[in-house]
Design an enzyme around this catalytic site. Structure first.
Site, PDB file in Angstrom:
ATOM      1  N   SER A  61       0.793  -1.238   0.000  1.00  0.00           N
ATOM      2  CA  SER A  61       0.000   0.000   0.000  1.00  0.00           C
ATOM      3  C   SER A  61       0.817   1.276   0.000  1.00  0.00           C
ATOM      4  CB  SER A  61      -0.944   0.013   1.197  1.00  0.00           C
ATOM      5  OG  SER A  61      -2.030  -0.834   0.920  1.00  0.00           O
ATOM      6  N   LYS A  64       0.363   3.376  -2.947  1.00  0.00           N
ATOM      7  CA  LYS A  64      -0.810   4.260  -3.092  1.00  0.00           C
ATOM      8  C   LYS A  64      -0.423   5.740  -3.012  1.00  0.00           C
ATOM      9  CE  LYS A  64      -3.797   0.719  -0.977  1.00  0.00           C
ATOM     10  NZ  LYS A  64      -4.489   0.330   0.277  1.00  0.00           N
ATOM     11  N   TYR A 188      -4.253  -2.380  -9.992  1.00  0.00           N
ATOM     12  CA  TYR A 188      -4.080  -2.206  -8.534  1.00  0.00           C
ATOM     13  C   TYR A 188      -3.158  -3.288  -7.945  1.00  0.00           C
ATOM     14  CZ  TYR A 188      -5.197  -2.428  -3.577  1.00  0.00           C
ATOM     15  OH  TYR A 188      -5.090  -2.501  -2.211  1.00  0.00           O
ATOM     16  N   TYR A 240      -4.440   3.503   8.005  1.00  0.00           N
ATOM     17  CA  TYR A 240      -5.808   2.967   8.182  1.00  0.00           C
ATOM     18  C   TYR A 240      -6.374   3.364   9.537  1.00  0.00           C
ATOM     19  CZ  TYR A 240      -3.656   0.243   4.525  1.00  0.00           C
ATOM     20  OH  TYR A 240      -2.979  -0.116   3.423  1.00  0.00           O
ATOM     21  N   VAL A 258       1.180  -3.809   3.809  1.00  0.00           N
ATOM     22  CA  VAL A 258       1.152  -5.104   4.508  1.00  0.00           C
ATOM     23  C   VAL A 258       2.383  -5.968   4.218  1.00  0.00           C
ATOM     24  CG1 VAL A 258      -1.353  -5.299   4.864  1.00  0.00           C
ATOM     25  CG2 VAL A 258      -0.327  -6.178   2.752  1.00  0.00           C
TER      26      VAL A 258
END
Ligand code: GLU
Length: 306
Positions: A61, A64, A188, A240, A258
């Site tokens: 992530s 992103k 993605y 998050y 992760v």
């Protein structure tokens, strides 16, 4: 600085509880949790590293941050019609808010938000073309032509990606998607599977620590205002439902993945890449967070004061 990173690496390797590797992506479940790396790239161009800083890991992530940067470059502020800028307070792969909010994800860093960003940057292009563009961008900002996608990880994610597929089809049911859902998911999964080491990651994030300009290459990546805003999103949404805790403990904009990596930005001072594959219950690197907490303490770099 070398003494600081050496001390942190030593302290981390001595800790008993290194967290749990991400089990839901089989290729990541195989990684040995007894690994730690830290790289600090200062805005004056100096780089300090300790631990296994040359070892490649899956940035997941953290990618992103870079796809958001690309989307803002291509489409500017129009992206905010499709994705919000608020912390979600929910896990990275949660579906609950999407129904209430008509398929508009809370922010670009939860999975639904990043899948939306993938749809936006595709703009009718084939996944291969978009992925080539993303990789080219990563190589440009990190000044390193060896950066590539780990195809084994991408395949592993694709095979076990039911949750992400659910998020994507659910959002597409609101009529938002501009590209075929399968192709958006392919884009993605592949950008999440980019492999980098902690030094490459620190170098890639330097523009965020230096008002949009990479101080080593002199390349202007984004405007100063955009760098500031990306940092703000990293601080509020980068971990998050653990973003508040990360701000409390570390006090720096950061984005976790992760795979166990974290990119942290100390504006005006440094960009930091840390990696340790064991995660806490929320999915953020356990030792990575601890190491950044120590680094921010020892350097006084927290954006909230010393
Ligand atoms: N590729 C991962 C997923 O979609 C990214 C999650 C993360 O790194 O937090 O589940």
């Amino acid at each position: 600085m070398q003494q600081i990173v050496d001390e942190i690496a030593e302290e981390m390797m001595n800790l008993e509880d290194k967290g749990e590797v991400a089990h839901y992506i089989p290729q990541l479940a195989k990684i040995d949790p007894n690994q730690f790396a830290i790289s600090v790239a200062l805005t004056n161009g100096e780089i300090y590293q300790a631990g296994c800083a040359a070892k490649l890991f899956s940035i997941q992530s953290i990618s992103k941050v870079f796809t958001l940067t690309l989307a803002l470059g291509k489409l500017g502020d129009s992206i905010w019609h499709r994705v919000g800028r608020e912390p979600s307070g929910d896990p990275f792969n949660s579906i609950v808010q999407l129904e209430h909010e008509q398929g508009k994800p809370r922010n670009p860093f939860i999975n639904a938000g990043a899948i939306t960003i993938a749809d936006l940057i595709m703009q009718g292009h084939q996944p291969k073309e978009v992925l080539a563009e993303i990789i080219q961008f990563m190589r440009y900002i990190a000044d390193d032509d060896s950066i590539a996608i780990d195809e084994k990880v991408a395949k592993s994610e694709l095979e076990t990606g039911a949750r992400n597929a659910s998020l994507a089809y659910f959002m597409s049911s609101f009529g938002h998607f501009e590209n075929p859902v399968e192709e958006v998911l392919g884009t993605y999964f592949h950008h999440c599977s980019i492999a980098m080491n902690s030094t490459q990651l620190a170098k890639a994030g330097l523009f965020l620590a230096n008002n949009g300009v990479n101080p080593i290459t002199g390349y202007t990546v984004v405007s100063a205002q955009r760098a500031k805003r990306i940092n703000a999103l990293m601080l509020t949404c980068g971990h998050y439902d653990g973003s508040g805790e990360f701000a409390f403990r570390v006090g720096l904009p950061g984005k976790s993945g992760v795979g166990g990596g974290i990119l942290a930005v100390a504006p005006g001072n440094a960009s930091i890449g840390v990696w340790s594959p064991g995660l806490d219950a929320i999915g953020n690197s356990k030792l990575g967070t601890k190491a950044l907490e120590l680094l921010a303490y020892k350097t006084g770099w927290s954006v909230f004061g010393k």
